[in-house]
Enzyme design. Structure first.
Site, mmCIF file in Angstrom:
data_model
loop_
_atom_site.group_PDB
_atom_site.id
_atom_site.type_symbol
_atom_site.label_atom_id
_atom_site.label_comp_id
_atom_site.label_asym_id
_atom_site.label_seq_id
_atom_site.Cartn_x
_atom_site.Cartn_y
_atom_site.Cartn_z
ATOM 1 N N TYR A 23 0.836 -1.203 0.000
ATOM 2 C CA TYR A 23 0.000 0.000 0.000
ATOM 3 C C TYR A 23 0.873 1.256 0.000
ATOM 4 C CZ TYR A 23 -3.198 3.604 1.717
ATOM 5 O OH TYR A 23 -3.918 4.760 1.875
ATOM 6 N N ASN A 137 -0.679 10.279 2.269
ATOM 7 C CA ASN A 137 -1.756 9.399 2.733
ATOM 8 C C ASN A 137 -2.893 10.222 3.351
ATOM 9 O OD1 ASN A 137 -3.361 7.346 3.715
ATOM 10 N ND2 ASN A 137 -1.647 6.193 4.589
ATOM 11 N N TYR A 144 -6.644 10.404 11.485
ATOM 12 C CA TYR A 144 -5.897 10.721 12.704
ATOM 13 C C TYR A 144 -6.319 12.071 13.275
ATOM 14 C CZ TYR A 144 -2.793 6.971 11.067
ATOM 15 O OH TYR A 144 -2.279 5.778 10.630
#
Length: 188
Positions: A23, A137, A144
């Site tokens: 990924y 990302n 987050y």
């Protein structure tokens, strides 16, 4: 469901590490073996710890079973170790890897893994829970930040690996594994 990883989970943990690396577009950088992971997590002197997220419904994923640890198929994991803050005078947790299989994202597994690590921090009097995220990302960064985490923009991470580490450590290049010459960018 979140549980502490067991030695039976090592094969699925190793597979998940490889999925995470793919990924992150860095699968070719994974050289760790299942045995190295087993030793780091469950050896005589464990250097790291892991928790797994399991799916109780038994569906989706089609991946490896997580051993006989119970609770269904392993769909994600958190691998972490202790760090120490000289400013706070207490330990913290450094989250090395957090990964949930793509077909299981959005089901609360990532949040539950982070909540378990936060619970450990609070219970043990640790001062922080921290990790790194790749700057591209965006889905993870948004996740987050939704939990209250904030980037540490004033810090830049530095790393020594392979030949540079061996040279500084006085070993020259003799400790660099065959085919592991330093790259400009390396994640883990």
């Amino acid at each position: 469901m979140i549980r502490t990883a067991t030695p039976d989970d090592v094969p699925v943990l190793h597979a998940l590490v490889r999925e995470l690396a793919a990924y992150e577009k860095a699968l070719d950088e994974v050289v760790a073996s299942e045995e190295q992971l087993r030793e780091a997590l469950f050896g005589e002197r464990p250097a790291a710890y892991a928790h797994v997220a399991t799916a109780d419904d038994g569906g989706g994923g089609g991946g490896q079973d997580g051993g006989d640890g119970g609770g269904g198929e392993v769909v994600g994991f958190a691998l972490w170790f202790l760090n120490f803050s000289t400013w706070r005078g207490v330990h913290g947790i450094y989250l090395e890897d957090l990964y949930v299989r793509p077909d299981r994202r959005g089901g609360g597994h990532g949040k539950a893994l982070l909540a378990e690590l936060a619970r450990i921090c609070v219970e043990r009097g640790y001062g922080r829970l921290e990790w790194s995220v790749l700057d591209w990302n965006a889905p993870s960064i948004a996740f987050y930040e939704s939990l209250g985490a904030r980037p540490q923009d004033e810090w830049t991470v530095y790393r020594l690996t392979d030949g540079a580490l061996a040279r500084l450590g006085g070993a020259g290049d003799r400790l660099v594994p065959e085919g592991r010459e330093p790259k400009a960018e390396s994640r883990s």
